[in-house]
Design an enzyme around this catalytic site. Structure first.
Site, PDB file in Angstrom:
ATOM      1  N   GLY A  72      34.833  18.896  29.550  1.00  0.00           N
ATOM      2  CA  GLY A  72      33.700  18.028  29.220  1.00  0.00           C
ATOM      3  C   GLY A  72      32.732  17.903  30.389  1.00  0.00           C
ATOM      4  N   THR A  73      33.283  17.829  31.586  1.00  0.00           N
ATOM      5  CA  THR A  73      32.436  17.672  32.774  1.00  0.00           C
ATOM      6  C   THR A  73      31.505  18.871  32.940  1.00  0.00           C
ATOM      7  OG1 THR A  73      34.187  16.387  33.828  1.00  0.00           O
ATOM      8  CG2 THR A  73      32.501  17.302  35.282  1.00  0.00           C
ATOM      9  N   ASN A 151      34.075   5.617  26.912  1.00  0.00           N
ATOM     10  CA  ASN A 151      35.498   5.892  27.130  1.00  0.00           C
ATOM     11  C   ASN A 151      36.311   4.643  27.451  1.00  0.00           C
ATOM     12  OD1 ASN A 151      33.584   6.651  29.314  1.00  0.00           O
ATOM     13  ND2 ASN A 151      35.401   6.431  30.584  1.00  0.00           N
ATOM     14  N   SER A 199      35.430  17.838  24.705  1.00  0.00           N
ATOM     15  CA  SER A 199      36.505  18.301  25.582  1.00  0.00           C
ATOM     16  C   SER A 199      37.803  18.409  24.796  1.00  0.00           C
ATOM     17  CB  SER A 199      36.666  17.297  26.728  1.00  0.00           C
ATOM     18  OG  SER A 199      37.796  17.622  27.498  1.00  0.00           O
ATOM     19  N   HIS A 201      41.023  18.372  25.584  1.00  0.00           N
ATOM     20  CA  HIS A 201      42.220  17.563  25.828  1.00  0.00           C
ATOM     21  C   HIS A 201      42.114  16.136  25.320  1.00  0.00           C
ATOM     22  CE1 HIS A 201      41.247  15.193  29.605  1.00  0.00           C
ATOM     23  NE2 HIS A 201      40.251  16.049  29.621  1.00  0.00           N
ATOM     24  N   THR A 237      35.437  35.058  32.049  1.00  0.00           N
ATOM     25  CA  THR A 237      36.329  35.480  30.958  1.00  0.00           C
ATOM     26  C   THR A 237      36.821  34.260  30.189  1.00  0.00           C
ATOM     27  OG1 THR A 237      36.978  37.410  32.214  1.00  0.00           O
ATOM     28  CG2 THR A 237      38.462  36.746  30.435  1.00  0.00           C
ATOM     29  N   CYS A 325      39.957   1.684  42.305  1.00  0.00           N
ATOM     30  CA  CYS A 325      40.335   1.263  43.654  1.00  0.00           C
ATOM     31  C   CYS A 325      39.403   1.945  44.641  1.00  0.00           C
ATOM     32  CB  CYS A 325      41.767   1.671  43.924  1.00  0.00           C
ATOM     33  SG  CYS A 325      42.415   0.923  45.407  1.00  0.00           S
TER      34      CYS A 325
HETATM   35  N1  PLP Z   1      32.902  12.232  29.202  1.00  0.00           N
HETATM   36  C1  PLP Z   1      33.698  11.250  28.737  1.00  0.00           C
HETATM   37  C2  PLP Z   1      33.099  10.170  27.898  1.00  0.00           C
HETATM   38  C3  PLP Z   1      35.047  11.240  29.056  1.00  0.00           C
HETATM   39  O1  PLP Z   1      35.826  10.248  28.609  1.00  0.00           O
HETATM   40  C4  PLP Z   1      35.574  12.283  29.862  1.00  0.00           C
HETATM   41  C5  PLP Z   1      36.990  12.275  30.272  1.00  0.00           C
HETATM   42  O2  PLP Z   1      37.592  11.214  30.439  1.00  0.00           O
HETATM   43  C6  PLP Z   1      34.707  13.298  30.294  1.00  0.00           C
HETATM   44  C7  PLP Z   1      33.381  13.234  29.948  1.00  0.00           C
HETATM   45  C8  PLP Z   1      35.184  14.419  31.141  1.00  0.00           C
HETATM   46  O3  PLP Z   1      35.910  15.353  30.370  1.00  0.00           O
HETATM   47  P1  PLP Z   1      36.859  16.420  31.088  1.00  0.00           P
HETATM   48  O4  PLP Z   1      38.058  15.694  31.555  1.00  0.00           O
HETATM   49  O5  PLP Z   1      37.175  17.426  30.021  1.00  0.00           O
HETATM   50  O6  PLP Z   1      36.069  17.028  32.176  1.00  0.00           O
END
Ligand code: PLP
Length: 390
Positions: A72-73, A151, A199, A201, A237, A325
């Site tokens: 996702g990042t 999140n 993402s 996972h 790849t 933290c």
């Molecule tokens: N965006 C949101 C809203 C998320 O909750 C997360 C992961 O917690 C991410 C992006 C990042 O995803 P990834 O862990 O696949 O990089």
């Protein structure tokens, strides 16, 4: 070790058995490179394209609009940098004050690089004001990026309306749908969203696979350059087993959408009501806003979230806290701060995030042990009025 009761699905999810089974072949026998000319590679390529269609099915878009990434990042970064590079004369980004660090910290960094960023405020329920969005967009704005669902709190943002506002002003719109995908319906064909991140996972596929949706016709500049994979839009790849897994997970998620609302939603509501009935001085964050069916952010006054998590962990219960933290002190997260959750509550925030694999028995077990944990912590808390010197 106790049996694990896993209520931390917004952090990551278990890979579902069907997903693992679908992936196995691509870790053992079908290990060819999809870019290879030989028929072994071609065979893998066919499966990869089938997975692309499965993901497109979940998002309600065309398979050609799907770019596979590593997470996702990466998808979030790709979207933002693409807009900035496609419109180099525009130096302004509009986002919110409650984004995940994948967007939030990137924007903080970009500010140091000379970009201007508007972080839209939210109200005490985590809701966005669309009039403020409209006012924030100007001729300098390269992109608007607003998460679909938060999140920490599960609060759902009106991204389809926000995309319309951005388009009215001729500006690209991206949404981080990492938490929304698989939990609420997404239909990109019927929206004006230009780019969207997900993402694997977070939806019962493995870690290390993500997607960036890019609407056909959107000006796009690749983030990773090199080979011609992903139609020249993302070099490297392909993570074939991850892609196959995400395809299968998307198909399952589409079939489970109704169950997510009814079954997972009812478990979350049972937990929420049960806590409200059993424990005084608590606050449900975002309770009056539209929320994901699986997420419960609850603040317990006068105690620290970390202490709650450690004691829950002794019972095998996994959840998350709402503070980070930093430099030895426990600061409430930027999300809770943006929502102006009072200090004595914000520190005691715990996030429970459920999935279709959770059961009513697990919820009831949390309801059995948590009141005792909170009482024990309040009895020794220096913040608790009963224990203060006054
Ligand atoms: N965006 C949101 C809203 C998320 O909750 C997360 C992961 O917690 C991410 C992006 C990042 O995803 P990834 O862990 O696949 O990089």
């Amino acid at each position: 070790m106790n049996k694990i009761i896993y209520f931390d699905n917004n952090a990551t999810t278990r890979v579902s058995p069907e997903v693992k089974e679908a992936m196995d072949l691509f870790l053992t026998e079908l290990y060819g490179n999809p870019s290879s000319i030989h028929q072994f590679g071609g065979q893998v390529k066919k499966h990869l394209e089938a997975a692309r269609s499965q993901v497109a099915g979940l998002l309600g878009c065309q398979p050609e609009e799907i770019i596979f990434t590593s997470c996702g990042t990466e998808s979030d970064s790709t979207a933002i940098y693409s807009a900035l590079n496609a419109y180099p004369e525009k130096k302004h980004i509009v986002t919110t004050s409650v984004e995940h660090p994948a967007i939030y910290n990137l924007c903080r960094y970009l500010e140091k690089q000379g970009y201007r960023v508007t972080y839209l405020k939210v109200d005490e329920e985590g809701r966005l004001n669309l009039e403020e969005l409209e006012k924030a967009i100007g001729p300098e704005t390269a992109i608007v990026s607003i998460m679909w669902a938060n999140n920490e709190t599960g609060v759902v943002m009106p991204v389809e309306k926000a995309a319309e506002i951005a388009h009215k002003k001729g500006v690209l719109f991206h949404t981080d749908a990492v938490q929304a995908a698989s939990k609420i319906p997404i239909n990109l064909a019927g929206s004006q969203i230009d780019m969207l991140s997900i993402s694997g996972h977070k939806l019962h596929a493995p870690k290390g696979i993500g997607v960036l949706y890019v609407r056909q016709g959107t000006k796009f500049v690749p983030f990773l350059r090199g080979g011609h994979q992903e139609n020249g839009q993302r070099a490297g790849t392909e993570n074939v087993p991850g892609i196959i897994g995400l395809g299968k997970a998307s198909e399952l998620a589409l079939n489970n959408l109704e169950k997510e609302q009814s079954y997972v939603g009812s478990l979350r509501d049972r937990l929420e009501k049960g806590l409200l009935n059993r424990i005084p001085n608590i606050k449900i964050n975002g309770a009056r806003a539209p929320r994901l069916p699986n997420t419960l952010s609850v603040s317990f006054e006068f105690v620290e979230g970390e202490s709650i998590l450690l004691l829950l962990s002794d019972y095998g219960i996994c959840a998350s806290t709402g503070s980070a933290c930093s430099s030895g002190s426990l600061e409430p997260s930027h999300v809770l701060q943006a929502m102006k959750i009072p200090f004595t509550f914000a520190h005691g925030t715990v996030r429970f995030s459920l999935s279709i694999y959770n059961t009513e028995e697990e919820v009831d077990y949390v309801l059995e042990v948590l009141p005792g944990i909170i009482k024990k912590l309040r009895d020794i808390s220096p913040f608790s009025p009963a224990n203060s010197a006054h």
